[in-house]
Design an enzyme around this catalytic site. Structure first.
Site, PDB file in Angstrom:
ATOM      1  N   HIS A  95     -75.614-129.397 -78.459  1.00  0.00           N
ATOM      2  CA  HIS A  95     -75.458-129.693 -79.892  1.00  0.00           C
ATOM      3  C   HIS A  95     -75.156-131.173 -80.126  1.00  0.00           C
ATOM      4  CE1 HIS A  95     -74.672-125.224 -81.077  1.00  0.00           C
ATOM      5  NE2 HIS A  95     -75.954-125.537 -81.056  1.00  0.00           N
ATOM      6  N   HIS A 131     -72.592-119.184 -77.366  1.00  0.00           N
ATOM      7  CA  HIS A 131     -72.719-120.182 -78.441  1.00  0.00           C
ATOM      8  C   HIS A 131     -74.109-120.823 -78.350  1.00  0.00           C
ATOM      9  CE1 HIS A 131     -71.483-123.285 -81.276  1.00  0.00           C
ATOM     10  NE2 HIS A 131     -71.778-124.224 -80.399  1.00  0.00           N
ATOM     11  N   ASP A 159     -67.703-125.447 -77.112  1.00  0.00           N
ATOM     12  CA  ASP A 159     -67.614-124.589 -78.295  1.00  0.00           C
ATOM     13  C   ASP A 159     -67.669-123.106 -77.940  1.00  0.00           C
ATOM     14  OD1 ASP A 159     -67.541-126.911 -79.717  1.00  0.00           O
ATOM     15  OD2 ASP A 159     -69.503-126.679 -80.659  1.00  0.00           O
ATOM     16  N   HIS A 215     -63.281-128.479 -80.752  1.00  0.00           N
ATOM     17  CA  HIS A 215     -62.972-128.664 -82.180  1.00  0.00           C
ATOM     18  C   HIS A 215     -61.527-128.298 -82.491  1.00  0.00           C
ATOM     19  CE1 HIS A 215     -67.108-129.240 -83.838  1.00  0.00           C
ATOM     20  NE2 HIS A 215     -67.460-128.528 -82.769  1.00  0.00           N
ATOM     21  N   ASP A 255     -73.370-132.838 -82.166  1.00  0.00           N
ATOM     22  CA  ASP A 255     -71.988-133.318 -82.313  1.00  0.00           C
ATOM     23  C   ASP A 255     -71.257-133.366 -80.967  1.00  0.00           C
ATOM     24  OD1 ASP A 255     -72.026-130.438 -82.406  1.00  0.00           O
ATOM     25  OD2 ASP A 255     -69.974-130.458 -83.169  1.00  0.00           O
ATOM     26  N   HIS A 256     -71.962-133.019 -79.884  1.00  0.00           N
ATOM     27  CA  HIS A 256     -71.393-133.134 -78.536  1.00  0.00           C
ATOM     28  C   HIS A 256     -72.127-134.139 -77.662  1.00  0.00           C
ATOM     29  CE1 HIS A 256     -68.605-129.597 -78.796  1.00  0.00           C
ATOM     30  NE2 HIS A 256     -69.336-129.472 -79.892  1.00  0.00           N
ATOM     31  N   HIS A 296     -72.804-128.633 -73.782  1.00  0.00           N
ATOM     32  CA  HIS A 296     -73.980-128.019 -74.405  1.00  0.00           C
ATOM     33  C   HIS A 296     -74.705-129.041 -75.268  1.00  0.00           C
ATOM     34  CE1 HIS A 296     -70.990-127.507 -77.597  1.00  0.00           C
ATOM     35  NE2 HIS A 296     -71.908-127.068 -78.434  1.00  0.00           N
TER      36      HIS A 296
HETATM   37 ZN   LIG Z   1     -71.780-126.423 -80.543  1.00  0.00          ZN
END
Ligand SMILES: [Zn+2]
Length: 264
Positions: free
Chosen positions: A64, A120, A137, A175, A66-67, A62
């Site tokens: 985001h 998400h 996530d 995570h 942080d990915h 996805h």
């Molecule tokens: Zn995420």
């Protein structure tokens, strides 16, 4: 440290405070690896240098940051395919994959089925293959992702889809949230023996500084309240929390998710 599925060797690379970037070894081409959700390039580059491996492709679940944040820097080190969902917010994507499609990487000896799992985010996908699930996530051990873009109905349907995968499936989440998730799970089901036993194990593993992942789907079915929205004890706990009766698993899920958002 690495985890062997029947056909896959997967190792975690820690990033930020609690992200995992998963590196998947190619069984066919020794020393070539896939990186799943590289939010940061530096730890991936360090691990490639340490192990003498080269990056062969990037898989993204996805959009985001942080990915995906490490993708531009990784591409500066060498152009590789960037495989991800249909979402314009993932600018570096070179190949788009969709629900039910197979993502074949024949020169690496790898093939994944794509599962569309919105909730998400609207375009979130998972990669499933070789006994392993890379679910970003959406599903965490003993928990699930927050609903940033989707509805409870969508997320519940996505988790229901994952629930039907084989129980021995190894679950590689984005995570390290397991300990905090278990505190909530045990608040919902205080007498869930599998969850109590798992908490003792998780505490030991974390005290040694090791990842609690991968989990297995079979374990998640026993301990994860978000996969147990049809279990009477979970339904009752959600009804008591909401102060009303809940007819549908999606309604139970919605109450649990909102409850967890407030839980400290
Ligand atoms: Zn995420």
């Amino acid at each position: 440290m690495s985890f062997h599925t029947p056909h896959l060797n997967v190792r975690p690379v820690g990033a930020f405070s609690d992200n995992y970037i998963w590196l998947i070894d190619s069984p066919n081409a020794h020393g070539r690896v896939l990186a799943v959700d590289p939010g940061d390039a530096a730890p991936v580059i360090a691990e490639l240098e340490r192990s003498g491996a080269t990056l062969a492709a990037i898989l993204l679940t996805h959009h985001h940051l942080d990915h995906i944040g490490g993708v531009p820097e990784l591409l500066r080190h060498g152009a590789v395919p960037v495989i991800g969902p249909d979402d314009t917010r993932i600018a570096q994507r070179t190949r788009t994959v969709r629900d039910g499609e197979r993502c074949d990487l024949p020169d690496l000896g790898l093939s994944f089925e794509i599962l569309q799992i919105p909730g998400h985010t609207v375009s979130h996908i998972a990669f499933w293959g070789h006994g392993a699930l890379f679910c970003g996530d959406t599903l965490f051990s003993a928990g699930c992702g927050r609903l940033f873009e989707g509805t409870p109905e969508q997320m519940n349907a996505s988790l229901t889809k994952l629930r039907h995968l084989p129980p021995e499936t190894r679950v590689f989440c984005g995570h390290e949230y397991t300990a905090a998730n278990l505190r909530f799970a045990l608040n919902v089901e205080p007498t869930n023996r599998a969850a109590l036993e798992y908490q003792a194990r998780v505490d030991r593993v974390r005290a040694q500084g090791n990842p609690t992942l991968p989990s297995t789907l079979g374990l998640e079915l026993q301990v994860n309240p978000f996969l147990r929205c049809d279990i009477p004890a979970v339904v009752r706990a959600a009804e008591v929390h909401a102060g009303r009766s809940l007819e549908e698993p999606a309604a139970v899920f919605g109450v649990l998710r909102a409850w967890k958002d407030q839980f400290r």
